[in-house]
Design a protein around this motif. Structure first.
Motif, PDB file in Angstrom:
ATOM      1  N   ASN A 160       0.831  -1.206   0.000  1.00 57.19           N
ATOM      2  CA  ASN A 160       0.000   0.000   0.000  1.00 57.19           C
ATOM      3  C   ASN A 160       0.866   1.257   0.000  1.00 57.19           C
ATOM      4  O   ASN A 160       0.599   2.211  -0.731  1.00 57.19           O
ATOM      5  N   ASN A 161       1.932   1.255   0.826  1.00 57.23           N
ATOM      6  CA  ASN A 161       2.812   2.419   0.883  1.00 57.23           C
ATOM      7  C   ASN A 161       3.450   2.706  -0.473  1.00 57.23           C
ATOM      8  O   ASN A 161       3.599   3.860  -0.876  1.00 57.23           O
ATOM      9  N   ALA A 162       3.836   1.639  -1.182  1.00 56.35           N
ATOM     10  CA  ALA A 162       4.446   1.795  -2.501  1.00 56.35           C
ATOM     11  C   ALA A 162       3.458   2.418  -3.486  1.00 56.35           C
ATOM     12  O   ALA A 162       3.813   3.319  -4.260  1.00 56.35           O
ATOM     13  N   GLN A 163       2.223   1.955  -3.436  1.00 57.22           N
ATOM     14  CA  GLN A 163       1.197   2.500  -4.323  1.00 57.22           C
ATOM     15  C   GLN A 163       0.949   3.978  -4.038  1.00 57.22           C
ATOM     16  O   GLN A 163       0.791   4.787  -4.954  1.00 57.22           O
ATOM     17  N   VAL A 164       0.911   4.330  -2.750  1.00 59.90           N
ATOM     18  CA  VAL A 164       0.701   5.727  -2.369  1.00 59.90           C
ATOM     19  C   VAL A 164       1.842   6.597  -2.886  1.00 59.90           C
ATOM     20  O   VAL A 164       1.623   7.669  -3.461  1.00 59.90           O
ATOM     21  N   ALA A 165       3.077   6.144  -2.691  1.00 65.64           N
ATOM     22  CA  ALA A 165       4.245   6.917  -3.118  1.00 65.64           C
ATOM     23  C   ALA A 165       4.230   7.166  -4.624  1.00 65.64           C
ATOM     24  O   ALA A 165       4.489   8.283  -5.087  1.00 65.64           O
ATOM     25  N   ILE A 166       3.910   6.132  -5.392  1.00 60.37           N
ATOM     26  CA  ILE A 166       3.904   6.261  -6.849  1.00 60.37           C
ATOM     27  C   ILE A 166       2.736   7.122  -7.312  1.00 60.37           C
ATOM     28  O   ILE A 166       2.881   7.989  -8.185  1.00 60.37           O
ATOM     29  N   LYS A 167       1.558   6.917  -6.720  1.00 63.15           N
ATOM     30  CA  LYS A 167       0.389   7.705  -7.122  1.00 63.15           C
ATOM     31  C   LYS A 167       0.602   9.188  -6.836  1.00 63.15           C
ATOM     32  O   LYS A 167       0.279  10.049  -7.662  1.00 63.15           O
ATOM     33  N   GLU A 168       1.139   9.500  -5.655  1.00 63.39           N
ATOM     34  CA  GLU A 168       1.381  10.898  -5.311  1.00 63.39           C
ATOM     35  C   GLU A 168       2.385  11.537  -6.264  1.00 63.39           C
ATOM     36  O   GLU A 168       2.249  12.705  -6.642  1.00 63.39           O
ATOM     37  N   THR A 193       9.532  14.491  -7.283  1.00 71.07           N
ATOM     38  CA  THR A 193       8.731  13.340  -6.870  1.00 71.07           C
ATOM     39  C   THR A 193       7.996  13.703  -5.586  1.00 71.07           C
ATOM     40  O   THR A 193       8.243  14.749  -4.991  1.00 71.07           O
ATOM     41  N   SER A 194       7.083  12.840  -5.159  1.00 74.87           N
ATOM     42  CA  SER A 194       6.381  13.065  -3.902  1.00 74.87           C
ATOM     43  C   SER A 194       7.363  12.938  -2.733  1.00 74.87           C
ATOM     44  O   SER A 194       8.515  12.541  -2.920  1.00 74.87           O
ATOM     45  N   ARG A 195       6.883  13.268  -1.559  1.00 76.19           N
ATOM     46  CA  ARG A 195       7.717  13.147  -0.363  1.00 76.19           C
ATOM     47  C   ARG A 195       7.085  12.117   0.558  1.00 76.19           C
ATOM     48  O   ARG A 195       6.559  12.443   1.621  1.00 76.19           O
ATOM     49  N   PRO A 196       7.110  10.840   0.157  1.00 76.49           N
ATOM     50  CA  PRO A 196       6.458   9.811   0.972  1.00 76.49           C
ATOM     51  C   PRO A 196       7.185   9.601   2.289  1.00 76.49           C
ATOM     52  O   PRO A 196       8.403   9.766   2.375  1.00 76.49           O
ATOM     53  N   LYS A 197       6.431   9.232   3.305  1.00 80.18           N
ATOM     54  CA  LYS A 197       7.048   8.898   4.586  1.00 80.18           C
ATOM     55  C   LYS A 197       7.747   7.558   4.463  1.00 80.18           C
ATOM     56  O   LYS A 197       7.389   6.725   3.630  1.00 80.18           O
ATOM     57  N   GLU A 198       8.766   7.362   5.274  1.00 78.33           N
ATOM     58  CA  GLU A 198       9.460   6.082   5.326  1.00 78.33           C
ATOM     59  C   GLU A 198       9.121   5.403   6.650  1.00 78.33           C
ATOM     60  O   GLU A 198       8.809   6.073   7.637  1.00 78.33           O
ATOM     61  N   ILE A 199       9.182   4.074   6.664  1.00 77.20           N
ATOM     62  CA  ILE A 199       8.894   3.370   7.909  1.00 77.20           C
ATOM     63  C   ILE A 199       9.947   3.737   8.945  1.00 77.20           C
ATOM     64  O   ILE A 199      11.093   4.020   8.620  1.00 77.20           O
ATOM     65  N   THR A 200       9.549   3.759  10.196  1.00 78.95           N
ATOM     66  CA  THR A 200      10.401   4.235  11.280  1.00 78.95           C
ATOM     67  C   THR A 200      11.720   3.482  11.358  1.00 78.95           C
ATOM     68  O   THR A 200      12.795   4.076  11.524  1.00 78.95           O
ATOM     69  N   ASN A 201      11.684   2.153  11.252  1.00 76.12           N
ATOM     70  CA  ASN A 201      12.889   1.336  11.440  1.00 76.12           C
ATOM     71  C   ASN A 201      13.513   0.926  10.108  1.00 76.12           C
ATOM     72  O   ASN A 201      14.015  -0.176   9.963  1.00 76.12           O
ATOM     73  N   ALA A 213      16.379   3.989   2.085  1.00 79.17           N
ATOM     74  CA  ALA A 213      15.205   4.573   1.452  1.00 79.17           C
ATOM     75  C   ALA A 213      14.381   3.485   0.779  1.00 79.17           C
ATOM     76  O   ALA A 213      14.917   2.574   0.160  1.00 79.17           O
ATOM     77  N   THR A 214      13.073   3.582   0.911  1.00 82.19           N
ATOM     78  CA  THR A 214      12.179   2.608   0.296  1.00 82.19           C
ATOM     79  C   THR A 214      11.176   3.305  -0.611  1.00 82.19           C
ATOM     80  O   THR A 214      11.244   3.216  -1.831  1.00 82.19           O
ATOM     81  N   ASN A 215      10.240   4.038   0.000  1.00 81.81           N
ATOM     82  CA  ASN A 215       9.176   4.661  -0.782  1.00 81.81           C
ATOM     83  C   ASN A 215       9.687   5.778  -1.679  1.00 81.81           C
ATOM     84  O   ASN A 215       9.244   5.928  -2.818  1.00 81.81           O
ATOM     85  N   SER A 216      10.641   6.565  -1.189  1.00 79.32           N
ATOM     86  CA  SER A 216      11.201   7.630  -2.014  1.00 79.32           C
ATOM     87  C   SER A 216      11.946   7.051  -3.211  1.00 79.32           C
ATOM     88  O   SER A 216      11.919   7.606  -4.315  1.00 79.32           O
ATOM     89  N   LEU A 217      12.596   5.917  -3.010  1.00 79.87           N
ATOM     90  CA  LEU A 217      13.319   5.260  -4.096  1.00 79.87           C
ATOM     91  C   LEU A 217      12.346   4.760  -5.168  1.00 79.87           C
ATOM     92  O   LEU A 217      12.593   4.909  -6.367  1.00 79.87           O
ATOM     93  N   LEU A 218      11.233   4.186  -4.732  1.00 77.54           N
ATOM     94  CA  LEU A 218      10.218   3.725  -5.674  1.00 77.54           C
ATOM     95  C   LEU A 218       9.664   4.890  -6.488  1.00 77.54           C
ATOM     96  O   LEU A 218       9.414   4.759  -7.686  1.00 77.54           O
ATOM     97  N   ALA A 219       9.458   6.026  -5.828  1.00 70.90           N
ATOM     98  CA  ALA A 219       8.953   7.212  -6.520  1.00 70.90           C
ATOM     99  C   ALA A 219       9.940   7.677  -7.588  1.00 70.90           C
ATOM    100  O   ALA A 219       9.550   8.057  -8.697  1.00 70.90           O
ATOM    101  N   GLN A 220      11.232   7.621  -7.271  1.00 66.99           N
ATOM    102  CA  GLN A 220      12.252   8.029  -8.235  1.00 66.99           C
ATOM    103  C   GLN A 220      12.321   7.068  -9.419  1.00 66.99           C
ATOM    104  O   GLN A 220      12.419   7.493 -10.574  1.00 66.99           O
TER     105      GLN A 220
END
Length: 279
Positions: free
Chosen positions: A100-108, A226-234, A238-245
């Motif tokens: 879900n987080n990946a989808q949000v990052a890409i959609k944004e 790109t969007s500025r998605p949040k990353e998981i705390t631990n 980079a995860t979501n920001s990398l997917l957005a790029q």
């Protein structure tokens, strides 16, 4: 990218007055469409000019555009959620949250990309005789992806991880060139320094970075955000920001291919060569 997502993602860049305003909007978003600049200022303990500047800072042409977008999102029930990973969470929950987080990052990211910006990038890449690339850390993975894609269509493209090796090539190359820099934060010291040097040499600079203002975006000739998605705390990287790029690079590349249909044959030739090699 929803209005609330934009506001939340830029919290670290606000003044104290802007932060008060941001928090008020987040907590009372349903009231915003009917409020004037003075109403918002009074409710948030701010000023009307701050309200107007704030709407522009988060990417809107005016306060009116900002309120119209908020109203539309409220009417359509737009909800964009990010889920953090909790200790001892199950595999099933982790995979669904990350999906879900990946989808949000890409959609944004897709929501904020503008055709004119991508068209300008594509034109710069078409006209350049040599494209130089640079990025550090996780962004270097995105640079590797750019290198792989454009190399397959015959574009002379150079990426050196050692800036001391890259600099002489960048300076001495007499061809028409473009420097494409990738940095999610836009604050990486080496990347910014390289961009500043390129500008002093009148070399065109393309930047891929996150939404908002940062040192790198300010010196670019063209900035893709790109969007500025949040990353998981631990997180360990980079995860979501990398997917957005990665998604943004794909969009640029396939738009580039769509404008240059003859390149499809080059891609087919490279694929055939690889297949022949491994036979």
């Amino acid at each position: 990218m929803s209005v609330i997502s934009r506001i939340e993602s830029m919290m670290e860049e606000y003044s104290s007055a802007e932060r008060k305003l941001a928090n008020y909007i987040i907590d009372h978003v349903e009231k915003v469409p009917t409020m004037t600049a003075n109403d918002l200022a009074e409710a948030a303990g701010s000023s009307a000019p701050t309200v107007v500047r704030f709407s522009k800072k988060i990417g809107f042409q005016s306060l009116t555009d900002f309120k119209i977008t908020v109203s539309t999102e409220l009417q359509t029930g737009l909800v964009e959620g990010f889920s953090d990973i909790e200790p001892n969470e199950s595999f099933y929950s982790i995979k669904n949250k990350l999906g879900n987080n990946a989808q949000v990052a890409i959609k944004e990211t897709v929501d904020i990309l503008e055709e004119e910006t991508i068209r300008t990038v594509v034109q710069s890449l078409e006209e350049a005789e040599t494209v130089f690339l640079y990025g550090v850390g996780a962004s270097s993975l995105v640079v590797e992806d750019i290198l792989q894609k454009w190399s397959r269509v015959g574009k002379p493209i150079i990426f050196e991880k050692d800036i001391h090796v890259l600099l002489p090539q960048l300076v001495s190359n007499e061809q028409k060139k473009v420097l494409w820099l990738v940095s999610n934060s836009g604050k990486s010291a080496d990347v910014v320094a390289l961009g500043e040097l390129a500008k002093s040499l009148n070399i065109e600079v393309i930047v891929l970075t996150q939404f908002g203002n940062n040192p790198l975006s300010k010196l670019a000739d063209v900035t893709v955000q790109t969007s500025r998605p949040k990353e998981i705390t631990n997180r360990s990287a980079a995860t979501n920001s990398l997917l957005a790029q990665f998604a943004t690079v794909d969009i640029i590349f396939y738009f580039y291919m769509a404008k240059n249909e003859y390149l499809s044959e080059k891609v087919a030739q490279t694929r055939e060569a690889i297949q022949q090699y491994f036979k």
